[in-house]
Design an enzyme around this catalytic site. Structure first.
Site, mmCIF file in Angstrom:
data_model
loop_
_atom_site.group_PDB
_atom_site.id
_atom_site.type_symbol
_atom_site.label_atom_id
_atom_site.label_comp_id
_atom_site.label_asym_id
_atom_site.label_seq_id
_atom_site.Cartn_x
_atom_site.Cartn_y
_atom_site.Cartn_z
ATOM 1 N N GLU A 284 0.331 -11.575 18.510
ATOM 2 C CA GLU A 284 -0.795 -12.450 18.189
ATOM 3 C C GLU A 284 -0.332 -13.760 17.557
ATOM 4 O O GLU A 284 -0.889 -14.223 16.568
ATOM 5 C CB GLU A 284 -1.787 -11.724 17.269
ATOM 6 C CG GLU A 284 -2.386 -10.483 17.920
ATOM 7 C CD GLU A 284 -3.466 -9.801 17.080
ATOM 8 O OE1 GLU A 284 -3.407 -9.879 15.851
ATOM 9 O OE2 GLU A 284 -4.361 -9.189 17.691
ATOM 10 N N ASP A 357 -6.547 -0.671 19.346
ATOM 11 C CA ASP A 357 -6.670 -1.326 18.045
ATOM 12 C C ASP A 357 -7.760 -0.704 17.175
ATOM 13 O O ASP A 357 -8.840 -1.261 17.058
ATOM 14 C CB ASP A 357 -6.969 -2.820 18.257
ATOM 15 C CG ASP A 357 -6.735 -3.638 16.995
ATOM 16 O OD1 ASP A 357 -6.205 -3.072 16.032
ATOM 17 O OD2 ASP A 357 -7.072 -4.832 17.001
ATOM 18 N N GLU A 385 -12.710 -2.255 10.302
ATOM 19 C CA GLU A 385 -12.870 -3.470 11.108
ATOM 20 C C GLU A 385 -13.767 -3.264 12.318
ATOM 21 O O GLU A 385 -14.579 -4.125 12.653
ATOM 22 C CB GLU A 385 -11.481 -3.947 11.558
ATOM 23 C CG GLU A 385 -11.515 -5.101 12.533
ATOM 24 C CD GLU A 385 -10.128 -5.527 13.003
ATOM 25 O OE1 GLU A 385 -9.124 -4.960 12.526
ATOM 26 O OE2 GLU A 385 -10.058 -6.437 13.855
#
Ligand code: GCW
Length: 663
Positions: A284, A357, A385
């Site tokens: 990322e 993820d 998240e």
């Protein structure tokens, strides 16, 4: 006020008969061990706990008498104590009720101070959860040696994916001003056996390695040390160039290697027990060895060399995925598996629990068990998240249990395949630390299940409830049941049947399965669900991306065939027609709708059951949880209705017969 600040270390007054029992069992504390900061911490905690529960703190005395709590190290234990010290290792402990020279005492024994600290917390846990303190016989040794929190805390105190306020670390005031809360943080971790904390975000700034920040980190390390919590730091790979003025950060460049060696020496002068570096590289947009045509092993080994003289460890993350990869889920395995055997001994490769993820449900990551020559770490996400932040009540114990106990079919479970377990922390400056009362339970579950991956999530939840809300069996068990149901509920109302990553772009809160225009294809929800007129799901079988072949043969076979893939993972591995027949007898489409409905119904039932618990819970925390459940019930409907409407718009199918129209 019952704001949750004390976490599970509340030590509220016990009622008879538990009160009388505690008073007889904790009349004095006797140390059969030399004084140390860690033992002082243990004794202070025992005194605080007993004072809270029984009204009077036991004094520290030199001699054994009836009702003594005897903390003993090998070689110091009085005659008559027989313990297999070696089997306890550096962290294990024994709790035992026994008669010593005619006196009934409680032995807390360990080979190290830290073991005694953990044993003391275990005894306090027994007292708080209503165990019979006159018949203790417990031996506990952690199965995984490194149990760490990873804080994604930025130096400006913003917490990436943090939903509990700002970062606890007040970098501006440190090192001179040391908030008392740092001690409470360390106590809470010690009570669970968490023995390390990475202070800063894996998306790291090089600044964290400068002298001023190292002095601040050292001040935190000084607070944590007696509690057995080591400080670690995330390291930015390009630091030699950014901080050192070098032209490169190429890991094979001698000047770069020398820079890291000097940096490591500087850190260990300030923090002699520094744990090591955590590194997110070439992931990322973060810098890494591949910027110089070098491998992950080259990068990790260079840092490992710098730390090895000091006993430090590199945790090198395997969370990598490039826009070109045809299946994002397959890339980490493809990149890292070939490097097995090439890492220095003090490198641990840190792998997220699943190959995408931190989704509500993923299969375990195929690297577990597949890199026998490389120590691995399991990375779990405690902060939610993708599971409704701190707003939704979702207990993660069952998710942790599912992955820890998963059979890799390489001869071990996931827990058995790792040397370290890391949890992305859900902690911030909120009075309740975690953003909501029930999110504290996720910190708790992480610590306890990392210490002993064989524990059942429900048993851990029962302990937590008894220490926080209530130890009365009926109410306690009702709360535990509600927590247990919450995990499958979120899977159902967000991403049932193996669907994943349908969340809103960037923030990841709420549904957005329709998004298909992001700059990277592998960030689009449409990339993951692949719904069309003809069907839905990501084909990772032999006909598709073939990612299922990364698992051991037995699993690759069963998950490679829709008929033998459990419904929970069906659309993770397969793209199927909407009328595919499910084991329930429904079509896939009808099953999908039924699962979304079931998720909403479960949240409604959680809210009803919580309402019925009102007499058992203090008003402040009861009201707080009620307010959150109201939001969750509304948002479960939002998820269900948005996803079903969107999939309908793609499939063109009517709602299955009997489905209630959206409210
Ligand atoms: O889960 C994703 C998050 C990023 C995070 C990244 C990672 C720290 O959306 O916020 O960055 O994974 O784990 O590196």
């Amino acid at each position: 006020a019952e704001d949750g600040y004390e976490l599970w270390l509340r030590y509220r007054p016990l009622a008879a008969p538990a009160l009388a029992q505690l008073q007889t069992q904790a009349r004095r504390i006797v140390l059969a061990a030399p004084d140390s900061p860690t033992l002082r911490a243990a004794v202070a905690e025992l005194q605080r706990g007993v004072a809270g529960m029984a009204g009077r703190a036991p004094a520290l005395r030199g001699s054994v008498a009836p009702g003594a709590l005897l903390l003993a190290l090998p070689g110091r234990a009085p005659a008559g104590v027989s313990v297999d010290w070696a089997a306890l290792g550096p962290e294990g402990y024994v709790l035992r009720s026994l008669v010593l020279q005619g006196r009934r005492v409680t032995l807390i024994a360990a080979s190290t101070d830290r073991g005694l600290l953990y044993g003391s917390f275990a005894w306090l846990r027994a007292a708080q959860t209503g165990a019979d303190l006159s018949r203790l016989n417990e031996r506990s040794v952690p199965k995984v040696g490194l149990r760490l929190l990873n804080h994604w805390d930025n130096l400006d105190r913003h917490v990436e994916r943090g939903y509990a306020g700002a970062s606890l670390w007040d970098w501006w005031r440190l090192p001179d001003i040391v908030d008392a809360r740092y001690t409470d943080y360390a106590r809470a971790n010690a009570s669970l056996g968490i023995n390390g904390a990475v202070l800063n975000n894996v998306n790291a700034k090089a600044d964290s390695l400068t002298a001023p920040y190292l002095a601040k980190a050292a001040a935190l390390a000084d607070v944590f040390r007696p509690w057995g919590v080591k400080v670690w730091l995330s390291a930015r790979f390009s630091a030699p160039r950014e901080l050192g003025g070098l032209k490169t950060s190429d890991p094979l460049d001698p000047a770069v290697r020398a820079w890291w060696q000097a940096k490591a020496a500087e850190i260990y002068r300030l923090i002699p027990d520094f744990g090591g570096f955590l590194v997110k590289a070439n992931s990322e947009g973060q810098p890494g060895p591949q910027d110089y045509g070098r491998s992950h092993a080259d990068g990790a080994n260079m840092l490992a060399e710098a730390l090895s003289a000091h006993g430090g460890v590199v945790m090198w993350r395997a969370f990598v995925y490039a826009p070109e990869a045809k299946d994002r889920a397959a890339q980490a395995f493809d990149d890292f598996k070939p490097l097995d055997g090439q890492f220095a001994p003090n490198v641990i490769v840190q792998v997220k629990n699943g190959p995408i993820d931190f989704q509500p449900r993923e299969p375990f990551h195929p690297l577990f068990g597949a890199m026998p020559k490389t120590p691995l770490a399991l990375e779990l996400q405690i902060t939610k998240e993708y599971l409704g932040f701190s707003t939704h009540l979702v207990h993660l114990g069952p998710l942790f249990e599912e992955v820890l106990k998963a059979d890799t079919h390489h001869g071990t479970t996931v827990a058995g395949a790792v040397k370290a377990i890391a949890g992305v922390a859900n902690i911030g400056t909120d009075r309740n630390w975690s953003g909501s009362q029930f999110d504290q339970a996720n910190w708790y579950a992480f610590g306890r299940q990392a210490w002993d991956p064989d524990l059942a999530a429900a048993d851990v939840a029962r302990e937590w409830v008894a220490q926080t809300f209530t130890a009365r069996p009926a109410a306690r068990d009702a709360i535990v049941a509600l927590m247990a149901d919450s995990r499958e509920a979120v899977v159902d109302y967000m991403t049932p049947l193996g669907l994943h990553h349908l969340m809103g772009t960037g923030h990841h809160y709420g549904p957005a399965p329709w998004v298909d225009n992001l700059e990277r294809a592998d960030w689009n929800p449409t990339y993951f669900h692949r719904a069309s007129r003809s069907g839905i799901g990501f084909d990772r079988s032999a006909r598709g991306s073939k990612a299922v072949a990364q698992y051991a043969p037995a699993l690759a076979r069963s998950w490679g065939d829709p008929r033998t893939t459990p419904p929970e993972l069906l659309l993770w591995f397969h793209h199927l027609p909407w009328d595919h027949a499910m084991p329930s007898g429904r079509t896939l489409w009808a099953e999908l709708v039924a699962r979304y409905d079931r998720g909403v119904a479960t949240v409604d039932s959680m809210a009803r059951r919580w309402a019925a618990l009102k007499p058992d819970i203090d008003p402040q925390r009861h009201a707080e949880v009620t307010a959150y459940l109201t939001v969750q019930a509304r948002e479960a409907r939002w998820w269900r209705d948005a996803c079903i409407a969107y999939f309908q718009s793609v499939s063109g199918l009517p709602l299955p017969a009997g489905t209630r129209p959206p409210e």
